[in-house]
Structures are given as C-alpha cells and as structure tokens.
Design a protein around this motif. Structure first.
Motif, PDB file in Angstrom:
ATOM      1  N   GLY A 150       3.459  -1.560  -3.817  1.00 48.80           N
ATOM      2  CA  GLY A 150       2.219  -2.167  -3.348  1.00 48.80           C
ATOM      3  C   GLY A 150       1.296  -2.538  -4.492  1.00 48.80           C
ATOM      4  O   GLY A 150       0.728  -3.633  -4.514  1.00 48.80           O
ATOM      5  N   LYS A 151       1.153  -1.641  -5.458  1.00 51.45           N
ATOM      6  CA  LYS A 151       0.291  -1.908  -6.619  1.00 51.45           C
ATOM      7  C   LYS A 151       0.829  -3.096  -7.427  1.00 51.45           C
ATOM      8  O   LYS A 151       0.057  -3.948  -7.869  1.00 51.45           O
ATOM      9  N   ALA A 152       2.143  -3.141  -7.617  1.00 50.67           N
ATOM     10  CA  ALA A 152       2.740  -4.235  -8.380  1.00 50.67           C
ATOM     11  C   ALA A 152       2.550  -5.567  -7.651  1.00 50.67           C
ATOM     12  O   ALA A 152       2.181  -6.578  -8.273  1.00 50.67           O
ATOM     13  N   LEU A 153       2.789  -5.581  -6.365  1.00 47.91           N
ATOM     14  CA  LEU A 153       2.617  -6.813  -5.584  1.00 47.91           C
ATOM     15  C   LEU A 153       1.162  -7.268  -5.615  1.00 47.91           C
ATOM     16  O   LEU A 153       0.874  -8.461  -5.763  1.00 47.91           O
ATOM     17  N   PHE A 154       0.256  -6.333  -5.472  1.00 49.96           N
ATOM     18  CA  PHE A 154      -1.163  -6.651  -5.540  1.00 49.96           C
ATOM     19  C   PHE A 154      -1.501  -7.278  -6.900  1.00 49.96           C
ATOM     20  O   PHE A 154      -2.195  -8.286  -6.972  1.00 49.96           O
ATOM     21  N   GLY A 155      -0.971  -6.677  -7.964  1.00 53.07           N
ATOM     22  CA  GLY A 155      -1.199  -7.212  -9.308  1.00 53.07           C
ATOM     23  C   GLY A 155      -0.619  -8.605  -9.500  1.00 53.07           C
ATOM     24  O   GLY A 155      -1.140  -9.413 -10.270  1.00 53.07           O
ATOM     25  N   MET A 156       0.464  -8.895  -8.785  1.00 56.81           N
ATOM     26  CA  MET A 156       1.106 -10.212  -8.878  1.00 56.81           C
ATOM     27  C   MET A 156       0.394 -11.244  -8.016  1.00 56.81           C
ATOM     28  O   MET A 156       0.804 -12.402  -7.979  1.00 56.81           O
ATOM     29  N   GLY A 157      -0.638 -10.817  -7.298  1.00 61.54           N
ATOM     30  CA  GLY A 157      -1.353 -11.748  -6.427  1.00 61.54           C
ATOM     31  C   GLY A 157      -0.719 -11.897  -5.063  1.00 61.54           C
ATOM     32  O   GLY A 157      -1.087 -12.780  -4.284  1.00 61.54           O
ATOM     33  N   ARG A 158       0.224 -11.042  -4.735  1.00 59.61           N
ATOM     34  CA  ARG A 158       0.909 -11.086  -3.438  1.00 59.61           C
ATOM     35  C   ARG A 158       0.294  -9.997  -2.545  1.00 59.61           C
ATOM     36  O   ARG A 158       0.941  -9.032  -2.171  1.00 59.61           O
ATOM     37  N   THR A 159      -0.984 -10.190  -2.235  1.00 57.37           N
ATOM     38  CA  THR A 159      -1.788  -9.159  -1.582  1.00 57.37           C
ATOM     39  C   THR A 159      -1.236  -8.744  -0.221  1.00 57.37           C
ATOM     40  O   THR A 159      -1.145  -7.545   0.073  1.00 57.37           O
ATOM     41  N   GLU A 160      -0.870  -9.700   0.612  1.00 54.24           N
ATOM     42  CA  GLU A 160      -0.376  -9.354   1.956  1.00 54.24           C
ATOM     43  C   GLU A 160       0.898  -8.526   1.882  1.00 54.24           C
ATOM     44  O   GLU A 160       1.055  -7.545   2.627  1.00 54.24           O
ATOM     45  N   GLU A 161       1.812  -8.890   0.988  1.00 50.07           N
ATOM     46  CA  GLU A 161       3.045  -8.107   0.821  1.00 50.07           C
ATOM     47  C   GLU A 161       2.721  -6.722   0.281  1.00 50.07           C
ATOM     48  O   GLU A 161       3.344  -5.723   0.679  1.00 50.07           O
ATOM     49  N   GLY A 162       1.745  -6.647  -0.617  1.00 52.93           N
ATOM     50  CA  GLY A 162       1.324  -5.363  -1.156  1.00 52.93           C
ATOM     51  C   GLY A 162       0.778  -4.453  -0.070  1.00 52.93           C
ATOM     52  O   GLY A 162       1.064  -3.256  -0.036  1.00 52.93           O
ATOM     53  N   ILE A 163      -0.002  -5.038   0.830  1.00 48.91           N
ATOM     54  CA  ILE A 163      -0.557  -4.267   1.954  1.00 48.91           C
ATOM     55  C   ILE A 163       0.578  -3.726   2.826  1.00 48.91           C
ATOM     56  O   ILE A 163       0.561  -2.553   3.234  1.00 48.91           O
ATOM     57  N   GLU A 164       1.583  -4.548   3.087  1.00 49.27           N
ATOM     58  CA  GLU A 164       2.722  -4.098   3.901  1.00 49.27           C
ATOM     59  C   GLU A 164       3.463  -2.955   3.216  1.00 49.27           C
ATOM     60  O   GLU A 164       3.868  -1.986   3.878  1.00 49.27           O
ATOM     61  N   ALA A 165       3.639  -3.045   1.902  1.00 48.36           N
ATOM     62  CA  ALA A 165       4.314  -1.970   1.162  1.00 48.36           C
ATOM     63  C   ALA A 165       3.510  -0.676   1.242  1.00 48.36           C
ATOM     64  O   ALA A 165       4.074   0.408   1.449  1.00 48.36           O
ATOM     65  N   LEU A 166       2.198  -0.789   1.092  1.00 47.50           N
ATOM     66  CA  LEU A 166       1.340   0.400   1.168  1.00 47.50           C
ATOM     67  C   LEU A 166       1.367   1.006   2.569  1.00 47.50           C
ATOM     68  O   LEU A 166       1.399   2.234   2.726  1.00 47.50           O
ATOM     69  N   LYS A 167       1.347   0.162   3.597  1.00 50.56           N
ATOM     70  CA  LYS A 167       1.410   0.669   4.975  1.00 50.56           C
ATOM     71  C   LYS A 167       2.728   1.414   5.226  1.00 50.56           C
ATOM     72  O   LYS A 167       2.743   2.452   5.897  1.00 50.56           O
ATOM     73  N   LEU A 168       3.804   0.884   4.679  1.00 53.59           N
ATOM     74  CA  LEU A 168       5.096   1.557   4.824  1.00 53.59           C
ATOM     75  C   LEU A 168       5.065   2.902   4.105  1.00 53.59           C
ATOM     76  O   LEU A 168       5.570   3.908   4.617  1.00 53.59           O
ATOM     77  N   GLY A 169       4.448   2.937   2.930  1.00 53.57           N
ATOM     78  CA  GLY A 169       4.294   4.200   2.214  1.00 53.57           C
ATOM     79  C   GLY A 169       3.512   5.221   3.022  1.00 53.57           C
ATOM     80  O   GLY A 169       3.853   6.408   3.036  1.00 53.57           O
ATOM     81  N   LEU A 170       2.480   4.753   3.723  1.00 49.63           N
ATOM     82  CA  LEU A 170       1.686   5.658   4.567  1.00 49.63           C
ATOM     83  C   LEU A 170       2.488   6.199   5.744  1.00 49.63           C
ATOM     84  O   LEU A 170       2.230   7.311   6.212  1.00 49.63           O
ATOM     85  N   MET A 171       3.443   5.422   6.217  1.00 44.74           N
ATOM     86  CA  MET A 171       4.302   5.918   7.291  1.00 44.74           C
ATOM     87  C   MET A 171       5.084   7.144   6.833  1.00 44.74           C
ATOM     88  O   MET A 171       5.319   8.069   7.602  1.00 44.74           O
ATOM     89  N   PHE A 172       5.499   7.147   5.552  1.00 43.32           N
ATOM     90  CA  PHE A 172       6.253   8.278   5.024  1.00 43.32           C
ATOM     91  C   PHE A 172       5.348   9.440   4.615  1.00 43.32           C
ATOM     92  O   PHE A 172       5.795  10.579   4.580  1.00 43.32           O
TER      93      PHE A 172
END
Length: 197
Positions: A150-172
C-alpha cells in the motif's frame, strides 16, 4: 516422442553437447536444476544430511545479516540496510534443496519486507513495490506485506490501488495501528485528488 540430447560436462557444469549451453534454446533444454543440485551436493563433501536437516551456520549468517540491516535501518542508513538485507536474501535463496522450503519462505518474507521498508524510506517506490509483492506471494496472510504494498503504491501515485492493499492488510490484522493510520492518510489524499479533478 522423446528426444535424445547429447550431454557434456563443460566448466564443471552439464551442458548440451552440441552448443555448450546450460540453457539451450536450440535444443529446448535446461540443465540449471541438475547443475544446482550438483553444486549443493558438492558443497557437502559427500556428507549429505537427512531430509529436513537445517545447516545452522547458514541460519546464523542470515540472522546476522538481517540484524545488521535492522541496525542500519534504525540509524537511517538505508543504502547500507538494503545491502545487508540483499546479502541475507541471497544466502536464504541459496539454501540447499534438502532443507525445508517453509524455512526459506519465512526468512525471505521477512527480509523482503524489511528491504521494502528501506526502499520506501528512500522513495524507491518500484523496488519497494516489487519486494512487497514478493512478501505477499510468500506469506499472503501477513499484514506487513500488504502495508508495504500500500505504501509503495501510494508513493507511485496509484492511490486507489494502495487503499485496496491497505484494506486487505486490515482484513488480516484489524488492530494494526500503522495500517489504520496509512489508510486514513491515503483516503484523505484520494479525497483531495478527487476534489481537485
């Protein structure tokens, strides 16, 4: 129909006899697996441990390099941390074939995750992304891999994908404060992007 391939030993490796290649596109053959096994068996000097045995020296080397990387990371010497983590990753990748694969997977997941964090600190987003993807491949339910992704995607400017990665992390790991914080920041940034559009 099977094909007969002429094999030879060349420079201490099995190669195709006709082209002298370990991986021969013309013969459609690869002898990398055989050569890898031979290299590992040679290193034992004929003393092959029983299946599942772990060589303690290799584990000690990996732990030492990981701790060296952690020390550099805490001191914000990120290039040195990346070198130490990379050295540990190389040692872990080179584990003999008879050792349990779960051990190498666990080591590699932690080391790639740590190196991803060092890349994030240097704003080397693509490298951080690649390592985070590796972590997820090795240890999918571990929230740290999704956090790094999520942090890497956010840094790459891919904010929506980063949010999805972080949400998946929160599921775990629903209690992860670092993921919750990163998610709030990412969602706030996305709201700003959408307001500016």
């Amino acid at each position: 129909m099977s094909t007969i391939v002429d094999l030879q030993i060349y420079n201490d490796k099995v190669v195709c006899g006709q082209h002298k290649n370990e991986v021969c596109a013309e013969c459609h053959q690869s002898f990398e697996g055989i050569n890898d096994l031979a290299r590992h068996l040679k290193a034992t000097n004929g003393q092959v441990p029983p299946p599942g045995a772990v060589l303690p020296l290799r584990s000690q080397q990996i732990a030492k390099m990981r701790e060296e990387g952690n020390t550099h990371f805490r001191a914000q010497r990120h290039p040195e941390a990346i070198i130490a983590y990379t050295n540990a990753i190389n040692i872990a990748f080179d584990r003999p074939l008879w050792e349990p694969t779960g051990l190498a997977r666990e080591e590699l997941a932690v080391l790639l995750c740590n190196r991803s964090a060092a890349y994030i600190a240097r704003k080397e987003w693509v490298n951080a992304y690649v390592d985070a993807q590796g972590v997820i491949e090795l240890k999918r339910p571990w929230s740290k891999g999704h956090f790094r992704l999520g942090k890497a995607l956010f840094g790459m400017g891919r904010t929506e994908e980063g949010i999805e990665a972080l949400k998946l992390g929160l599921m775990f790991d629903p209690e992860s404060a670092e993921i919750q914080k990163a998610l709030k920041e990412a969602e706030a940034a996305l709201a700003l992007e959408e307001a500016d559009a």
